[in-house]
Design an enzyme around this catalytic site. Structure first.
Site, short mmCIF file in Angstrom:
data_model
loop_
_atom_site.label_atom_id
_atom_site.label_comp_id
_atom_site.label_asym_id
_atom_site.label_seq_id
_atom_site.Cartn_x
_atom_site.Cartn_y
_atom_site.Cartn_z
N CYS A 1 -26.41 -12.58 5.21
CA CYS A 1 -26.70 -14.01 5.04
C CYS A 1 -28.15 -14.35 4.71
O CYS A 1 -28.43 -14.85 3.61
CB CYS A 1 -26.28 -14.76 6.30
SG CYS A 1 -24.50 -14.77 6.52
N1 LIG Z 1 -21.37 -12.93 8.57
C1 LIG Z 1 -21.90 -14.01 9.09
O1 LIG Z 1 -22.47 -13.99 10.18
C2 LIG Z 1 -21.81 -15.35 8.39
C3 LIG Z 1 -22.19 -16.51 9.08
C4 LIG Z 1 -22.10 -17.73 8.44
C5 LIG Z 1 -21.67 -17.79 7.11
N2 LIG Z 1 -21.34 -16.65 6.45
C6 LIG Z 1 -20.87 -16.77 5.07
O2 LIG Z 1 -19.45 -16.66 5.10
C7 LIG Z 1 -18.97 -15.99 3.93
C8 LIG Z 1 -18.17 -14.77 4.31
O3 LIG Z 1 -19.03 -13.85 4.96
P1 LIG Z 1 -18.48 -12.63 5.82
O4 LIG Z 1 -19.66 -12.07 6.54
O5 LIG Z 1 -17.29 -13.05 6.60
O6 LIG Z 1 -18.02 -11.65 4.67
P2 LIG Z 1 -17.13 -10.32 4.83
O7 LIG Z 1 -17.48 -9.46 3.68
O8 LIG Z 1 -17.27 -9.78 6.22
O9 LIG Z 1 -15.65 -10.84 4.71
C9 LIG Z 1 -15.11 -11.36 3.54
C10 LIG Z 1 -13.72 -10.76 3.35
O10 LIG Z 1 -13.09 -11.41 2.26
C11 LIG Z 1 -12.24 -10.47 1.63
N3 LIG Z 1 -11.90 -11.01 0.30
C12 LIG Z 1 -12.70 -11.17 -0.79
N4 LIG Z 1 -12.02 -11.78 -1.78
C13 LIG Z 1 -10.76 -12.00 -1.32
C14 LIG Z 1 -9.60 -12.60 -1.87
N5 LIG Z 1 -9.60 -13.12 -3.10
N6 LIG Z 1 -8.48 -12.64 -1.11
C15 LIG Z 1 -8.46 -12.14 0.13
N7 LIG Z 1 -9.55 -11.57 0.72
C16 LIG Z 1 -10.68 -11.51 0.00
C17 LIG Z 1 -13.08 -9.21 1.62
O11 LIG Z 1 -12.28 -8.06 1.45
C18 LIG Z 1 -13.72 -9.28 3.02
O12 LIG Z 1 -12.97 -8.60 3.99
C19 LIG Z 1 -20.20 -15.70 3.08
O13 LIG Z 1 -20.43 -16.75 2.20
C20 LIG Z 1 -21.32 -15.68 4.12
O14 LIG Z 1 -22.57 -15.97 3.55
C21 LIG Z 1 -21.39 -15.43 7.06
#
Ligand SMILES: NC(=O)c1ccc[n+]([C@@H]2O[C@H](COP(=O)([O-])OP(=O)(O)OC[C@H]3O[C@@H](n4cnc5c(N)ncnc54)[C@H](O)[C@@H]3O)[C@@H](O)[C@H]2O)c1
Length: 416
Positions: free
Chosen positions: A259
């Site tokens: 992030c």
């Molecule tokens: N990790 C954090 O602490 C956090 C906190 C706040 C916001 N965010 C934001 O949230 C969003 C997600 O982050 P994350 O850390 O959960 O990412 P992540 O990579 O852990 O999880 C995302 C998941 O989405 C899946 N995916 C991608 N395209 C897909 C599709 N078309 N259909 C089904 N599954 C699909 C991927 O395989 C992956 O498992 C990002 O924008 C991030 O910036 C993350």
């Protein structure tokens, strides 16, 4: 209600569990086959989600893993929690959102609410997401389908209850905003509705870059404090005794994770597009980006006191995850530090019980933390201060220790 949550990662999986626990039926879309197989077996890969909860919700028919949103039936609400990454030019890469929209377009019917939870830049929902979905589905935003933005604010590794964190929401229009607010009220204790999607989009980036910039500030000051032989963590603690107008941030070996570093570029992208790129963000990136090399230089100095050159030294790095209490090693400073150590001729091993597999790198080997590893090292570098590490083993090894997190309170331990 029937809900599809697209993406079962650090954001989507805890979110899906919270929604299913509130009584909704959740189709949990996850395109990664390994993750999907794990979810189908009710096995959680995220520390914050208990596998037992997944099993209970699965058996109740409220948590249903599917490969992608097109495999779910038509739902009332679609949440998108897919990654938002950067292109090689460090501009926003929204391709995972685009794929999610294409999948949703095959399932959604008029009346659906589509909420983006991924972090994006101000204006992305209005100018990218909604028009793309209209083109893919032939449904019109605001009349046939409704769009809202609600940033996720969870902080993995911190003991917070997701439903207790105030949930920011805003629609593309008043009706969409109300729909999103009413939906989230069934799950979250506090829902904060703001006047436009751009406000919520901007607020999320402000929250994260606020943290990034403040870390840069203490990182910069910590270097000078070290040169002046003033214990900087004590300086921060002293300032934090003021009950108002100050919030403590701590220096460290660099800023990682999916992030904060990328959010900086999302914000700067929109500022630059508006003709006003931020000088402060650029300076913060330079300072935080200098910390891995600074850490290695500090280690070189510490080792020189025992007349051990860094070239040829064996270094045991503690921690590969980008922060304590998580298994997530994305963009962890431990990688830049290891590369820099190898470049300086050191032999590097990394111990982190939270990270299950050897990453694809030649810079180091992932090892178990043992007395033998500690004793065989010329130096131990504490990069990530997981709580469940046997620090007595480390302290009793007699090996030179450089602590980047201020975690080890012992006189013989060097601090960054
Ligand atoms: N990790 C954090 O602490 C956090 C906190 C706040 C916001 N965010 C934001 O949230 C969003 C997600 O982050 P994350 O850390 O959960 O990412 P992540 O990579 O852990 O999880 C995302 C998941 O989405 C899946 N995916 C991608 N395209 C897909 C599709 N078309 N259909 C089904 N599954 C699909 C991927 O395989 C992956 O498992 C990002 O924008 C991030 O910036 C993350």
């Amino acid at each position: 209600m029937l809900i599809t949550v697209v993406g079962q990662g650090y954001v989507g999986l805890p979110g899906a569990v919270a929604i299913a626990s509130a009584g909704h039926i959740v189709y949990a879309a996850e395109s990664d086959p390994v993750r999907l197989a794990s979810l189908t077996r009710c096995h959680s890969y995220i520390a914050e989600v208990d596998s037992e909860d997944l099993r209970r919700l699965s058996e109740a028919g409220r948590y249903r893993p599917v490969h992608d949103a097109s495999r779910a039936p038509s739902c009332d609400v679609y949440l998108i929690a897919t990654p938002t990454t950067l292109t090689p030019h460090r501009t926003p890469d929204l391709r995972h959102i685009d794929t999610a929209l294409a999948d949703i377009a095959r399932s959604a019917r008029p009346g659906a609410l589509i909420v983006l939870e991924s972090t994006i830049y101000p204006g992305a929902l209005r100018h990218h997401v909604a028009p793309l979905f209209e083109k893919l589905s032939r449904l019109r935003a605001g009349t046939d389908v409704h769009f809202a933005y609600s940033p996720e604010r969870l902080d993995p590794g911190r003991d917070t209850v997701l439903e207790e964190v105030p949930k920011l929401v805003s629609g593309l229009d008043a009706c969409s905003g109300r729909m999103a607010r009413d939906f989230y009220r069934t799950i979250f204790r506090h829902v904060v509705e703001v006047s436009g999607a751009e406000v919520a989009e901007f607020a999320k980036l402000l929250e994260n870059t606020f943290r990034y910039v403040n870390i840069a500030y203490v990182n910069e000051l910590s270097k000078t404090a070290k040169a002046m032989n003033i214990p900087f963590r004590e300086v921060v603690a002293a300032a934090a005794s003021k009950p108002f107008g100050f919030m403590p941030f701590h220096h460290g070996p660099g800023v990682g994770g999916h992030c904060l570093p990328s959010n900086l570029h999302y914000l700067n992208y929109v500022l630059a597009t508006a003709g006003a790129p931020s000088e402060l963000l650029a300076a913060a990136e330079r300072i935080n980006g200098s910390m891995p090399d600074y850490t290695v230089e500090r280690l070189r100095l510490v080792l020189s006191r025992t007349r051990t050159p860094l070239r040829g030294a064996r270094v045991l790095v503690l921690g590969l995850a980008f922060k304590a209490g998580v298994a997530d090693d994305r963009d962890s400073p431990a990688y830049a530090i290891s590369d820099s150590l190898v470049h300086a001729g050191a032999d590097v091993r990394v111990a982190d019980a939270w990270v299950a597999r050897q990453p694809a790198t030649d810079s180091f080997r992932l090892v178990e933390l043992t007395a033998e590893e500690c004793a065989a090292a010329d130096a131990i570098l504490l990069v990530t201060d997981h709580r469940d590490v046997d620090y007595d083993l480390v302290l009793n090894s007699g090996t030179v220790i450089l602590d980047c997190r201020g975690h080890l309170d012992a006189q013989e331990v060097e601090q960054l």
